[in-house]
Design a protein around this motif. Structure first.
Motif, PDB file in Angstrom:
ATOM      1  N   ALA A  17       0.837  -1.211   0.000  1.00 20.77           N
ATOM      2  CA  ALA A  17       0.000   0.000   0.000  1.00 20.77           C
ATOM      3  C   ALA A  17       0.870   1.259   0.000  1.00 20.77           C
ATOM      4  O   ALA A  17       0.580   2.216  -0.730  1.00 20.77           O
ATOM      5  CB  ALA A  17      -0.948  -0.001   1.196  1.00 20.77           C
ATOM      6  N   ASP A  18       1.928   1.260   0.784  1.00 25.57           N
ATOM      7  CA  ASP A  18       2.840   2.408   0.799  1.00 25.57           C
ATOM      8  C   ASP A  18       3.545   2.555  -0.550  1.00 25.57           C
ATOM      9  O   ASP A  18       3.746   3.677  -1.034  1.00 25.57           O
ATOM     10  CB  ASP A  18       3.872   2.265   1.911  1.00 25.57           C
ATOM     11  CG  ASP A  18       3.271   2.413   3.297  1.00 25.57           C
ATOM     12  OD1 ASP A  18       2.190   3.033   3.423  1.00 25.57           O
ATOM     13  OD2 ASP A  18       3.884   1.905   4.252  1.00 25.57           O
ATOM     14  N   PHE A  19       3.928   1.441  -1.158  1.00 27.29           N
ATOM     15  CA  PHE A  19       4.553   1.472  -2.478  1.00 27.29           C
ATOM     16  C   PHE A  19       3.599   2.087  -3.498  1.00 27.29           C
ATOM     17  O   PHE A  19       3.987   2.965  -4.270  1.00 27.29           O
ATOM     18  CB  PHE A  19       4.959   0.066  -2.918  1.00 27.29           C
ATOM     19  CG  PHE A  19       5.371  -0.018  -4.352  1.00 27.29           C
ATOM     20  CD1 PHE A  19       6.582   0.510  -4.783  1.00 27.29           C
ATOM     21  CD2 PHE A  19       4.541  -0.625  -5.290  1.00 27.29           C
ATOM     22  CE1 PHE A  19       6.957   0.448  -6.118  1.00 27.29           C
ATOM     23  CE2 PHE A  19       4.914  -0.700  -6.619  1.00 27.29           C
ATOM     24  CZ  PHE A  19       6.120  -0.166  -7.040  1.00 27.29           C
ATOM     25  N   GLU A  20       2.354   1.648  -3.508  1.00 26.67           N
ATOM     26  CA  GLU A  20       1.388   2.165  -4.475  1.00 26.67           C
ATOM     27  C   GLU A  20       1.139   3.664  -4.269  1.00 26.67           C
ATOM     28  O   GLU A  20       0.989   4.403  -5.241  1.00 26.67           O
ATOM     29  CB  GLU A  20       0.101   1.356  -4.412  1.00 26.67           C
ATOM     30  CG  GLU A  20       0.319  -0.059  -4.944  1.00 26.67           C
ATOM     31  CD  GLU A  20      -0.916  -0.926  -4.940  1.00 26.67           C
ATOM     32  OE1 GLU A  20      -2.050  -0.392  -4.805  1.00 26.67           O
ATOM     33  OE2 GLU A  20      -0.765  -2.161  -5.085  1.00 26.67           O
ATOM     34  N   ALA A  21       1.137   4.124  -3.040  1.00 23.16           N
ATOM     35  CA  ALA A  21       0.996   5.564  -2.771  1.00 23.16           C
ATOM     36  C   ALA A  21       2.227   6.311  -3.278  1.00 23.16           C
ATOM     37  O   ALA A  21       2.105   7.397  -3.863  1.00 23.16           O
ATOM     38  CB  ALA A  21       0.796   5.805  -1.280  1.00 23.16           C
TER      39      ALA A  21
END
Length: 97
Positions: A17-21
């Motif tokens: 999720a942090d990567f996608e953000a």
């Protein structure tokens, strides 16, 4: 003739999720690059698989000598590279048959 940059992005488990953000934040850095045509980052269909990066450039040089030598790339690296284990290997492909 355009080229496609291909890489498998092995993102550390639990940080998807942090990567996608971070990808959303980094996207304008690459799209502003001379020779950039398009970007796709595809989610894996199963846990533990890599994301697929496909970037279309006018030429390999636009990516390698243009984007990779720019300040935008340094920002891209700061936003995204700490998510990878191992670091991705980049390949280039020409037009479809």
């Amino acid at each position: 003739m355009a080229v496609i940059e291909h890489a498998l992005l092995h993102v550390r488990a639990g940080s998807e999720a942090d990567f996608e953000a971070a990808v959303a934040e980094a996207r304008p850095l690459i799209t502003a690059s001379p020779g950039f045509i398009s970007l796709e980052i595809c989610r894996p269909t199963a846990t533990g698989q890599a994301y697929l990066l496909l970037v279309k450039w006018r030429s390999v040089e636009d990516h390698r000598d243009g984007f990779r030598q720019s300040d935008r790339y340094q920002q891209w690296r700061a936003l995204l590279h700490h998510f990878y284990d191992p670091m991705p290997e980049v390949s280039y492909f020409g037009e479809p048959l």
